[in-house]
Design a protein around this motif. Structure first.
Motif, PDB file in Angstrom:
ATOM      1  N   ILE A 402       0.784  -1.039   0.334  1.00  0.00           N
ATOM      2  CA  ILE A 402      -0.242   0.230   0.169  1.00  0.00           C
ATOM      3  C   ILE A 402       1.060   1.240   0.704  1.00  0.00           C
ATOM      4  O   ILE A 402       0.295   1.920  -0.665  1.00  0.00           O
ATOM      5  CB  ILE A 402      -1.152  -0.127   1.450  1.00  0.00           C
ATOM      6  CG1 ILE A 402      -2.000  -1.265   1.091  1.00  0.00           C
ATOM      7  CG2 ILE A 402      -1.861   1.731   1.188  1.00  0.00           C
ATOM      8  CD1 ILE A 402      -2.759  -1.697   1.603  1.00  0.00           C
ATOM      9  N   LEU A 403       1.840   1.709   0.780  1.00  0.00           N
ATOM     10  CA  LEU A 403       2.821   2.177   1.070  1.00  0.00           C
ATOM     11  C   LEU A 403       3.496   2.750  -0.360  1.00  0.00           C
ATOM     12  O   LEU A 403       3.429   3.753  -0.899  1.00  0.00           O
ATOM     13  CB  LEU A 403       3.381   2.539   2.341  1.00  0.00           C
ATOM     14  CG  LEU A 403       3.185   2.460   3.407  1.00  0.00           C
ATOM     15  CD1 LEU A 403       3.844   1.936   4.362  1.00  0.00           C
ATOM     16  CD2 LEU A 403       2.889   4.231   3.887  1.00  0.00           C
ATOM     17  N   GLU A 404       3.908   1.571  -1.029  1.00  0.00           N
ATOM     18  CA  GLU A 404       4.443   2.077  -2.540  1.00  0.00           C
ATOM     19  C   GLU A 404       3.552   1.916  -3.790  1.00  0.00           C
ATOM     20  O   GLU A 404       3.853   3.234  -4.074  1.00  0.00           O
ATOM     21  CB  GLU A 404       4.536   0.380  -2.548  1.00  0.00           C
ATOM     22  CG  GLU A 404       5.344   0.534  -3.965  1.00  0.00           C
ATOM     23  CD  GLU A 404       6.225  -1.396  -4.923  1.00  0.00           C
ATOM     24  OE1 GLU A 404       6.776  -1.069  -5.925  1.00  0.00           O
ATOM     25  OE2 GLU A 404       5.668  -1.909  -4.128  1.00  0.00           O
ATOM     26  N   ILE A 405       2.469   1.883  -3.208  1.00  0.00           N
ATOM     27  CA  ILE A 405       1.189   2.791  -4.285  1.00  0.00           C
ATOM     28  C   ILE A 405       1.239   3.891  -4.682  1.00  0.00           C
ATOM     29  O   ILE A 405       0.773   4.814  -5.105  1.00  0.00           O
ATOM     30  CB  ILE A 405      -0.291   2.108  -3.938  1.00  0.00           C
ATOM     31  CG1 ILE A 405       0.189   0.366  -4.500  1.00  0.00           C
ATOM     32  CG2 ILE A 405      -1.179   2.445  -5.015  1.00  0.00           C
ATOM     33  CD1 ILE A 405      -0.974  -0.668  -4.182  1.00  0.00           C
ATOM     34  N   LEU A 406       1.126   4.484  -2.519  1.00  0.00           N
ATOM     35  CA  LEU A 406       0.610   5.538  -1.818  1.00  0.00           C
ATOM     36  C   LEU A 406       1.739   6.711  -2.396  1.00  0.00           C
ATOM     37  O   LEU A 406       1.495   7.760  -3.079  1.00  0.00           O
ATOM     38  CB  LEU A 406       0.823   5.242  -0.132  1.00  0.00           C
ATOM     39  CG  LEU A 406      -0.894   5.441  -0.389  1.00  0.00           C
ATOM     40  CD1 LEU A 406      -0.763   4.871   1.360  1.00  0.00           C
ATOM     41  CD2 LEU A 406      -1.939   5.955  -0.960  1.00  0.00           C
TER      42      LEU A 406
END
Length: 417
Positions: A402-406
């Motif tokens: 999720i952090l990578e996507i964000l």
């Protein structure tokens, strides 16, 4: 997380599953069927809508038509966007003990979701919080007729209502086959006057539903899981609707950006939104919806705008696990060259979705939503809790993912990961 860890899931069972209303009426002018449809169900009617819709000539005509048919009509017109729990409590307190044979939800997704969830609380008692989750509604609700006036949410045919609970600071779902509408009446003429921003938000929502249902995780559920879980994964019947919707929306949405009064484009978009609702009703939504909810709480941006802005980055994250599906999307959109290898076609499919979103004015990055770098940890902490959605993502969607996507979404990084 590297592409090597993106394990592909396959529907080895060949499972197909649909949940759907008993009756669907679709087409320009079909709202005129509403009095006969409702009269066949009951004599006392509660119409659920919002303040804006309640002031329109179309709404006045519908209510007058119901009354001319000899039906007793009451109206609740205080539905708010994102459906706060307070709306459910207020409606139930006001109409509990009243004679209500059938509810009619007219408007956007929140109006229809309120009609659906109020029907089960009125019939079964208790507080809506008693029913948060999957398959916790103890029995049938009052019959519901849904009448969508926007082309995007799919709420007219889904058996879930999403409620924002301010005390919990999150959206929660009431998911049960008992929430399925008795009848839905889909009239594209309602959307002819929709402003560009609403058309973009609802259209992006429908597009995200189609993409996430078609590329979601296949789960091969056991009988007990089918009987107790709303989302049983990507399946052959949901795929039929997803394919139809993707092909329609691919040309219809961009046409509406330049010709908003094109009734055929409105009809195609609304039919695609219906197809999307049918698909997600068993396949479910996934990563974009899980991450949008906490972003929406922080930035107060419309749901459809948020999922639309996230979709390009979610698709790139999921590509390693869904190359054949994204390649097929490219062919359905008419942007992939079948002579090319499958990965090239898949990338063309993702670029094609990007182009649709750009044509209707969806922000190109998450910064445009008002999201800040110092908020990413908070978004990830909340998004990872939405396991009903993250479990549908075709590639494992943990906090790191999720952090990578964000981060990529914040930077507008549309490279191939």
């Amino acid at each position: 997380m590297s592409p090597a860890t993106a394990v592909r899931s396959v529907n080895d069972l060949g499972l197909g599953l649909l949940r759907q209303p008993r009756q669907v009426l679709f087409g320009p002018g079909q709202r005129r069927q509403l009095p006969e449809v409702v009269a066949a169900i009951g004599r006392t009617v509660l119409v659920v809508t919002d303040e804006r819709m309640a002031t329109t000539a179309e709404f006045g005509e519908l209510v007058a038509g119901l009354r001319d048919r000899g039906l007793a009509v009451a109206v609740y017109d205080r539905t708010e966007a994102e459906l706060p729990r307070e709306n459910v409590v207020e409606l139930v307190d006001r109409f509990a003990g009243e004679s209500v044979d059938v509810l009619v939800g007219i408007g956007g997704g929140s109006c229809m979701d309120l009609a659906k969830v109020a029907s089960v609380v009125l019939a079964n008692g208790g507080d809506v919080r008693d029913y948060y989750g999957e398959f916790l509604v103890p029995g049938p609700g009052l019959p519901v007729v849904t009448v969508p006036t926007t082309g995007g949410t799919g709420a007219e045919v889904t058996c879930i209502s999403v409620v924002f609970d301010a005390e919990r600071e999150m959206k929660v779902g009431v998911a049960s086959p008992y929430l399925e509408a008795h009848t839905t009446v889909i009239d594209p003429e309602f959307t002819l006057s929709a402003p560009p921003g609403l058309t973009a938000a609802t259209g992006a929502d429908a597009l995200s539903h189609l993409v996430e249902a078609f590329t979601g995780r296949a789960k091969n559920p056991a009988p007990a899981e089918i009987a107790g879980k709303l989302y049983v994964g990507k399946n052959v019947l949901a795929d039929v609707y997803a394919r139809t919707g993707i092909a329609l929306i691919g040309s219809a949405l961009p046409r509406l950006a330049t010709a908003p009064h094109d009734l055929q484009a409105r009809s195609d978009t609304m039919f695609a939104a219906y197809c999307a609702g049918m698909a997600i009703n068993t396949a479910g939504t996934a990563g974009a919806h899980a991450i949008q909810s906490p972003i929406g709480n922080l930035t107060h941006t419309p749901h459809g705008i948020g999922v639309g802005a996230l979709l390009p980055y979610i698709m790139r994250y999921n590509l390693p696990a869904r190359v054949p599906e994204f390649a097929e999307i490219g062919r359905l959109l008419g942007v992939a060259d079948p002579a090319q290898d499958e990965l090239a076609q898949a990338r063309a499919g993702i670029d094609g979705v990007d182009a649709i979103l750009a044509a209707i004015g969806i922000p190109a990055d998450l910064t445009a939503l008002g999201l800040r770098a110092d908020q990413l940890d908070d978004v990830a902490d909340h998004a990872v809790l939405a396991t009903r959605l993250t479990d549908n993502n075709p590639r494992v969607l943990d906090r790191e993912g999720i952090l990578e996507i964000l981060r990529r979404g914040l930077a507008g990084d549309r490279g191939w990961w």
